[in-house]
Design a protein around this motif. Structure first.
Motif, short mmCIF file in Angstrom:
data_model
loop_
_atom_site.label_atom_id
_atom_site.label_comp_id
_atom_site.label_asym_id
_atom_site.label_seq_id
_atom_site.Cartn_x
_atom_site.Cartn_y
_atom_site.Cartn_z
N TRP A 44 0.82 -1.22 0.00
CA TRP A 44 0.00 0.00 0.00
C TRP A 44 0.85 1.26 0.00
O TRP A 44 0.43 2.30 -0.51
CB TRP A 44 -0.94 0.01 1.20
CG TRP A 44 -2.05 -0.97 1.14
CD1 TRP A 44 -2.35 -1.95 2.03
CD2 TRP A 44 -3.04 -1.08 0.10
NE1 TRP A 44 -3.45 -2.66 1.62
CE2 TRP A 44 -3.90 -2.15 0.45
CE3 TRP A 44 -3.28 -0.37 -1.08
CZ2 TRP A 44 -4.97 -2.53 -0.35
CZ3 TRP A 44 -4.35 -0.75 -1.87
CH2 TRP A 44 -5.19 -1.80 -1.51
N ARG A 54 -2.05 3.26 -2.07
CA ARG A 54 -3.24 3.51 -1.26
C ARG A 54 -3.92 4.82 -1.66
O ARG A 54 -5.15 4.89 -1.73
CB ARG A 54 -2.88 3.53 0.23
CG ARG A 54 -4.09 3.62 1.15
CD ARG A 54 -3.68 3.78 2.60
NE ARG A 54 -2.95 2.63 3.09
CZ ARG A 54 -3.53 1.57 3.64
NH1 ARG A 54 -4.85 1.51 3.74
NH2 ARG A 54 -2.79 0.57 4.09
N LEU A 59 -11.13 1.55 -0.17
CA LEU A 59 -10.07 1.24 -1.13
C LEU A 59 -10.71 0.67 -2.39
O LEU A 59 -10.82 -0.54 -2.57
CB LEU A 59 -9.09 0.24 -0.51
CG LEU A 59 -8.47 0.67 0.82
CD1 LEU A 59 -7.54 -0.41 1.37
CD2 LEU A 59 -7.74 2.01 0.69
#
Length: 275
Positions: A66, A78, A204
């Motif tokens: 991430w 991310r 996400l």
């Protein structure tokens, strides 16, 4: 459950030429469907949850982290998947510092797809097929264009994906829980078609309803509801509190007809399920 079928079939009253819908229980069973469930529809931005799921697989496999740099200076994987990289909607222009604003970005998903391809050595469309579509049996689903808006699929396939989102088999359930929890909370931004939301919460790759108003889900949808809608007249939502998911696909572009019809349909489905 007797009223659920009629509630779902109300999609056939929408002002569209072709439509299909499926409603899926938390255990993955299809409770009701309507319309042409094997017809292929352009998903537009409902592509994003599928692409995001492939990214989640890549992270779990260790191909990506991430915190890997990707996109503009200071941006990470991310940031890109949570629409906080600062990239504009559909250009390479940087409009904000990473983590500063929620800027919904198709460009961000293109950069994300390139990051997956670079890390795995597999073109993103092939990776999506191998990592998500093939193991879930999504035989009518394929990425024909951009990672943010270029997939086609069927209601039958997306009902399988909705089952996976509620009871993950490809991913650790904790990974899916993180993906459907607000990332970078408190950021304002524009929700396409619905104007500025304060805050414009996102996970996400999945939009999270929270207290947004107006919104494309129902007035009775729980704040934990997550999913996505597409400008091609499509949506997928999962309401964890109701233990229910729904897919609706059409061939008419999003517009006032959808703003009017979608929440009423969702409220009807949720009411029928609860009764």
């Amino acid at each position: 459950m007797t009223g659920l079928g009629p509630a779902v079939r109300r999609i056939l009253d929408w002002p569209v030429d072709h439509a299909a819908a499926s409603v899926v229980a938390a255990d993955g069973s299809v409770l009701a469907d309507a319309g042409e469930t094997d017809r292929e529809f352009a998903l537009a931005s409902v592509t994003k949850p599928l692409s995001a799921y492939a990214v989640l697989v890549a992270v779990e496999e260790g191909a990506l982290d991430w915190d890997d740099p990707a996109g503009p200076e200071g941006s990470t994987v991310r940031h890109l998947i949570a629409h906080t990289s600062g990239l504009a909607f559909d250009t390479d222009r940087v409009q904000a510092a990473p983590g500063e604003r929620r800027i919904y970005s198709n460009t961000g998903f293109a950069v994300l797809a390139d990051a997956v391809a670079g890390a795995t050595g597999i073109g993103f469309a092939d990776y999506l097929h191998q990592a998500v579509c093939e193991p879930l049996g999504l035989s009518g689903t394929r990425l024909e264009g951009a990672a943010g808006a270029g997939a086609v699929s069927t209601a039958r396939d997306l009902s399988r994906f909705a089952a996976e989102l509620q009871a993950p088999r490809l991913l650790d359930p904790r990974t899916v829980a993180e993906a459907t929890t607000v990332a970078y909370p408190g950021l304002d931004g524009l929700l396409p078609g619905y104007g500025r939301q304060k805050p414009n919460d996102w996970g996400l790759g999945f939009e999270i309803r929270d207290g947004k108003s107006p919104h494309w889900t129902g007035t009775t949808s729980s704040p934990r509801t997550f999913g996505h809608f597409g400008q091609s007249g499509t949506f997928l939502w999962v309401d964890p509190d109701a233990g229910l998911a729904a897919v609706a696909l059409t061939d008419r572009d999003f517009g006032e007809w959808a703003v009017d019809a979608w929440p009423v349909w969702t409220d009807g489905v949720l009411a029928a399920h609860r009764s």
